[in-house]
Design a protein around this motif. Structure first.
Motif, mmCIF file in Angstrom:
data_model
loop_
_atom_site.group_PDB
_atom_site.id
_atom_site.type_symbol
_atom_site.label_atom_id
_atom_site.label_comp_id
_atom_site.label_asym_id
_atom_site.label_seq_id
_atom_site.Cartn_x
_atom_site.Cartn_y
_atom_site.Cartn_z
ATOM 1 N N TYR A 138 33.846 51.965 35.171
ATOM 2 C CA TYR A 138 34.305 52.195 33.981
ATOM 3 C C TYR A 138 35.896 51.222 33.810
ATOM 4 O O TYR A 138 35.944 50.653 32.843
ATOM 5 N N THR A 139 36.465 51.162 34.881
ATOM 6 C CA THR A 139 37.661 50.434 34.856
ATOM 7 C C THR A 139 37.712 49.274 35.523
ATOM 8 O O THR A 139 38.774 48.849 36.129
ATOM 9 N N GLY A 140 36.535 48.788 35.883
ATOM 10 C CA GLY A 140 36.102 47.492 36.499
ATOM 11 C C GLY A 140 36.906 46.456 36.394
ATOM 12 O O GLY A 140 37.437 45.478 36.894
ATOM 13 N N TRP A 141 37.267 46.337 34.846
ATOM 14 C CA TRP A 141 38.000 45.204 34.229
ATOM 15 C C TRP A 141 39.494 45.070 35.000
ATOM 16 O O TRP A 141 39.828 43.802 35.122
ATOM 17 N N ARG A 142 40.015 46.493 35.326
ATOM 18 C CA ARG A 142 41.305 46.397 35.990
ATOM 19 C C ARG A 142 40.948 45.576 37.436
ATOM 20 O O ARG A 142 42.021 44.800 37.740
ATOM 21 N N VAL A 143 40.074 45.775 37.933
ATOM 22 C CA VAL A 143 39.924 45.118 39.262
ATOM 23 C C VAL A 143 39.791 43.529 39.301
ATOM 24 O O VAL A 143 40.180 42.947 40.114
ATOM 25 N N MET A 144 38.861 43.155 38.356
ATOM 26 C CA MET A 144 38.600 41.933 37.720
ATOM 27 C C MET A 144 40.033 41.167 37.714
ATOM 28 O O MET A 144 40.256 39.850 38.283
ATOM 29 N N LEU A 145 40.794 41.709 36.934
ATOM 30 C CA LEU A 145 42.050 40.962 36.803
ATOM 31 C C LEU A 145 43.059 41.130 37.878
ATOM 32 O O LEU A 145 43.873 40.203 38.016
ATOM 33 N N GLY A 146 43.006 42.148 38.504
ATOM 34 C CA GLY A 146 44.110 42.169 39.547
ATOM 35 C C GLY A 146 43.762 41.445 40.946
ATOM 36 O O GLY A 146 44.541 41.051 41.488
ATOM 37 N N PHE A 147 42.342 41.202 40.913
ATOM 38 C CA PHE A 147 41.977 40.477 42.196
ATOM 39 C C PHE A 147 42.657 39.198 42.274
ATOM 40 O O PHE A 147 42.700 38.743 43.505
ATOM 41 N N ALA A 148 43.041 38.486 41.194
ATOM 42 C CA ALA A 148 43.828 37.261 41.455
ATOM 43 C C ALA A 148 45.160 37.320 42.086
ATOM 44 O O ALA A 148 45.621 36.303 42.796
ATOM 45 N N ALA A 149 45.834 38.476 42.532
ATOM 46 C CA ALA A 149 47.116 38.634 43.277
ATOM 47 C C ALA A 149 46.522 38.167 44.770
ATOM 48 O O ALA A 149 47.344 37.778 45.388
#
Length: 465
Positions: free
Chosen positions: A160-171
């Motif tokens: 459900y909040t997968g988009w947060r992982v998508m955006l944060g993975f760039a770190a």
């Protein structure tokens, strides 16, 4: 100064900014499907979430890029890595739309800075006979980052909040870039301008595999150009720089208004519009990403074997034809699986032509054409123009898509592709197999400017013959 890492490692770490560039601009294409639903965004809010990174890119290219002429390339690459890291984590933990937009603007600052810094850095490190191949590694990394974004989008699409992982993975790659940049050598061109000739010689010897004659010749050319006082905006718009400025300005705008990044950003949305489900759209996106990596790798291999102008012209033809086919198939996609398949194939071919030609060649040429004393400023100017055009196209795309429909809109982009052929044919001069100092010396003479224009006409006549 003794360099303890190989040339290949230097080039790969330097181009790693391109991976972050590609990931952070590409990941939103899948994440926006979930952000839009959870935050209840209208078409303009959707456009701002996507385009906010582009606003930051304009600021990064305008502010950080020109600073490289004063502080060197490496310090600012390190700064960009830190900004990448902060922007990625901030985006992942954003509680609502406005904080998300702010952190994506911060992230965009790093993206814009990289686009201005890395092509210049790679061009200044590489020997002239390999400069096209090495400089285009940046675009290969961009496409690799986009593929990584597609895979991440698909992998976390069930959360459900997968988009947060998508955006944060760039770190994660941002942290790798920060560590890698600590061991990268400074540009020898900057070192000579800064009076550190011995350091510059050591780096040139390493990059040229201790070929003394090549090093001495290149260092003599660099010293001659470095004696010229650093220029500013006045010199950027001076008569002798005009041919380079026209190339930087024109290629930067055409690369965007051909519609390339709207396709990259909104490909899943386009797929769903022609009948694909969300999961199928994201999976098809991964397939396109893999294909693009292969095509870009081929482009890197042949970059110094084919003239830059020919690659741009053939690329524009292929992109224009693909867009027209895609537009026609979209008009007949309702209820037709055959039309949907044709649309996907045409879209894939379009992106492949972009990845092989306009994607890498634009950044390679922008890193080549400007004189040393305003190279950072010139590249930054071109990057600002490129990101501004990118932002305008991306911000207006959802609204235009709603108004015109997918079929009609891409016909307009296709017509622009054919207009770009005229620009390349008559306004762009060839840079392949020429040293940066040779290009600059020709620009700095009035006869050189005339000769460049004659070269364009001669090349055109030869091509037609």
């Amino acid at each position: 100064m003794k360099i303890k890492i190989s040339n290949s490692v230097i080039y790969i770490f330097a181009a790693l900014s391109g991976l972050l560039f590609g990931y952070d601009t590409g990941v939103i294409s899948g994440a926006i499907l979930f952000i839009q639903e959870q935050m209840h965004l209208d078409s303009w809010q959707q456009g701002w979430v996507v385009s906010s990174v582009l606003l930051g890119a304009i600021l990064g290219a305008a502010i950080i890029g020109p600073m490289s002429d004063k502080y060197g390339r490496i310090k600012l690459i390190l700064t960009s890595a830190v900004i990448f890291f902060v922007g990625a984590l901030g985006s992942a933990f954003a509680p609502e739309i406005w904080s998300l937009i702010i952190f994506r603007i911060i992230l965009g600052v790093a993206v814009g800075a990289s686009s201005a810094l890395i092509p210049t850095y790679l061009a200044e490190l590489s020997p002239s006979e390999k400069r096209g191949t090495i400089s285009s590694l940046f675009q290969l990394m961009v496409m690799s980052g986009i593929l990584l974004a597609y895979i991440t989008n698909y992998a976390f699409s069930d959360l459900y909040t997968g988009w947060r992982v998508m955006l944060g993975f760039a770190a994660i790659p941002a942290a790798v870039l920060l560590i890698g940049a600590l061991v990268l050598p400074e540009s020898p061109r900057f070192l000579v301008k800064d009076g550190r000739v011995d350091e510059a010689r050591s780096i040139l010897e390493h990059m040229n595999k201790h070929d003394k004659s090549a090093v001495n010749y290149e260092l003599a050319q660099i010293k001659k150009q470095a004696e010229i006082k650093s220029g500013g905006v006045k010199e950027l718009f001076s008569e002798f720089v005009r041919p380079a400025l026209v190339i930087g300005f024109g290629l930067a705008i055409f690369q965007q208004i051909m519609g390339c990044n709207t396709v990259l950003y909104y490909a899943p949305t386009i797929f769903t519009d022609v009948g694909f489900g969300v999961q199928a759209a994201l999976l098809a996106h991964i397939g396109i990403g893999v294909f693009n990596i292969i095509i870009t790798a081929i482009a890197v291999a042949i970059m110094d074997k084919i003239d830059r102008k020919k690659m741009l012209i053939y690329g524009a033809i292929g992109m224009g034809v693909s867009l027209l086919i895609m537009s026609i198939s979209m008009k007949f996609s309702n209820g037709s699986s055959v039309a949907s398949i044709i649309c996907v194939i045409a879209l894939t071919i379009y992106i492949a032509f972009f990845s092989a030609t306009w994607g890498p060649v634009m950044w390679v040429m922008v890193g080549e054409v400007f004189p040393l004393n305003i190279r950072g400023l010139g590249n930054s100017f071109s990057s600002v123009i490129n990101w501004s055009a990118n932002m305008i196209v991306s911000l207006t795309f959802p609204a235009l898509l709603n108004y015109f429909g997918t079929g009609s809109l891409f016909i307009g982009y296709g017509i622009i592709c054919f207009a770009a052929i005229w620009f390349v044919q008559f306004k762009v001069f060839e840079t392949r197999n020429r040293s940066l100092e040779d290009i600059e010396a020709e620009l700095r003479s009035y006869k050189g400017v005339e000769k460049l224009q004659k070269d364009i006409c001669t090349q055109d006549a030869t091509t037609k013959a």
